[in-house]
Design a protein around this motif. Structure first.
Motif, PDB file in Angstrom:
ATOM      1  N   MET A  21       0.927  -1.214  -0.129  1.00 22.69           N
ATOM      2  CA  MET A  21       0.075   0.036   0.017  1.00 22.69           C
ATOM      3  C   MET A  21       0.915   1.359  -0.144  1.00 22.69           C
ATOM      4  N   ASP A  22       1.407   1.706  -1.130  1.00 22.71           N
ATOM      5  CA  ASP A  22       2.333   2.883  -1.242  1.00 22.71           C
ATOM      6  C   ASP A  22       1.838   4.033  -1.949  1.00 22.71           C
ATOM      7  N   GLY A  25       2.213   9.323   1.162  1.00 24.47           N
ATOM      8  CA  GLY A  25       2.853  10.552   1.297  1.00 24.47           C
ATOM      9  C   GLY A  25       2.511  11.444   0.116  1.00 24.47           C
ATOM     10  N   ARG A  26       2.974  10.970  -0.869  1.00 23.96           N
ATOM     11  CA  ARG A  26       2.404  11.515  -2.061  1.00 23.96           C
ATOM     12  C   ARG A  26       1.323  12.249  -2.505  1.00 23.96           C
ATOM     13  N   ARG A  35       1.870  14.411   5.570  1.00 23.87           N
ATOM     14  CA  ARG A  35       1.990  12.881   5.225  1.00 23.87           C
ATOM     15  C   ARG A  35       0.972  11.956   5.886  1.00 23.87           C
ATOM     16  N   ARG A  73      12.020   6.765   9.067  1.00 26.08           N
ATOM     17  CA  ARG A  73      11.433   7.981   8.809  1.00 26.08           C
ATOM     18  C   ARG A  73      11.407   8.932  10.107  1.00 26.08           C
TER      19      ARG A  73
HETATM   20  C1  IPE Z   1       2.940   3.782   2.099  1.00 18.55           C
HETATM   21  O1  IPE Z   1       3.200   5.048   1.829  1.00 18.55           O
HETATM   22  C2  IPE Z   1       2.723   3.743   3.661  1.00 18.55           C
HETATM   23  C3  IPE Z   1       4.063   3.230   4.349  1.00 18.55           C
HETATM   24  C4  IPE Z   1       5.102   3.110   4.158  1.00 18.55           C
HETATM   25  C5  IPE Z   1       3.739   3.218   5.981  1.00 18.55           C
HETATM   26  P1  IPE Z   1       4.368   6.010   1.959  1.00 18.55           P
HETATM   27  O2  IPE Z   1       4.275   6.789   3.173  1.00 18.55           O
HETATM   28  O3  IPE Z   1       5.464   5.499   1.619  1.00 18.55           O
HETATM   29  O4  IPE Z   1       4.183   7.150   0.743  1.00 18.55           O
HETATM   30  P2  IPE Z   1       5.059   7.792  -0.536  1.00 18.55           P
HETATM   31  O5  IPE Z   1       5.730   6.671  -1.068  1.00 18.55           O
HETATM   32  O6  IPE Z   1       6.162   8.239   0.369  1.00 18.55           O
HETATM   33  O7  IPE Z   1       4.329   8.309  -1.288  1.00 18.55           O
END
Ligand code: IPE
Ligand code: IPE
Ligand code: MG
Length: 248
Positions: A21-22, A25-26, A35, A73
């Motif tokens: 599930m990616d 954040g974007r 985020r 992170r």
């Molecule tokens: C996925 O979304 C969720 C996790 C990894 C917890 P991201 O947080 O990686 O979103 P992007 O890739 O930065 O857009």
């Protein structure tokens, strides 16, 4: 009850779907939001995808929620992701239980706060006799970590080298008893495995979409399953069609 009738023939529904599930954040960035707002939206979407999985007849759903690398992170984001897991269990457990979902966890629990560990273990206990959908939550999960732990336990158990087979290794993984994923979906367009189910994915089919996870709706899920239904899984062999031609 199915809102959108599925065009995927029942026998072609993957038994086990795994999802990276990616793109949360974007998704948030695009909207000028923090985020964590993306992670919250992603969680809302997860609820829809779990429901759709039940309706479509998927038996096992594995979702990648937090990787062993995600600890790197910013602390606020890590804290927020922990809180989200806790909140999801608090708010969704009853409903999931009613729907016949069995919750499982893959990954390491040790590094989570004791109260969160307890909550996860309790959710597993409460739902352990459900069988409509097995939902594996990969949280603090890493494929390499899983394999390293398996090797350590195999050695500790004193298994003679000649007994170490593909099947035996599988029995030491978190996914023991779960069939390998038939289909792995990754949202947000990234073309990498990011340490997810690296042993189990040996012959999984992949579906990668540019859609960010919070926007991955039921329509797109159905499309992924439809695409899967048309795949020719050869497992290193030749297709049955080719075999007939050769023999003709
Ligand atoms: C996925 O979304 C969720 C996790 C990894 C917890 P991201 O947080 O990686 O979103 P992007 O890739 O930065 O857009
Ligand atoms: C994979 O996404 C982990 C989860 C979805 C939980 P990441 O966003 O962490 O992966 P990379 O860093 O882009 O490879
Ligand atoms: Mg990402």
């Amino acid at each position: 009850m199915t809102e959108t009738p599925s065009t995927v023939p029942l026998e072609k529904i993957p038994q086990h779907v795994a999802i990276i599930m990616d793109g949360n954040g974007r998704w948030a960035l695009q909207r000028g939001l923090p985020r964590l707002a993306g992670h919250k939206a992603g969680t809302e979407n997860l609820r829809r995808v779990i429901r759709a999985s039940v309706e479509l007849g998927v038996k096992y759903l594995t979702i990648y929620a937090f990787s062993t690398e995600n600890w790197g992170r910013p602390p606020e984001e890590v804290k927020g992701l922990m809180y989200i897991l806790e909140d999801v269990i608090d708010r969704e457990l009853n409903e999931l239980h009613k729907e016949g979902v069995q919750l499982r966890h893959i990954g390491r629990l040790e590094r989570l706060a004791p109260s969160l560990q307890e909550k996860v273990l309790d959710a597993i206990e409460v739902t352990k006799n459900n069988s409509r959908l097995i939902l594996n939550i990969a949280f603090n999960y890493g494929g390499r970590d899983e394999i390293v732990q398996a090797i350590q336990r195999i050695i500790k158990d004193g298994v003679p080298p000649e007994n170490v087979t593909d099947k035996l290794v599988g029995q030491y993984l978190y996914t023991v008893g779960v069939p390998d994923p038939d289909l792995i979906i990754r949202t947000s367009g990234e073309l990498r495995v990011s340490n997810f189910l690296i042993w189990q994915a040996a012959y999984s089919e992949w579906y990668i979409t540019p859609t960010f996870w919070p926007d991955f709706d039921k329509e797109e899920y159905r499309r992924a399953l439809e695409t899967f239904a048309h795949r020719d899984r050869r497992y290193g062999k030749v297709t049955s069609g080719e075999l007939q031609e050769t023999n003709a």
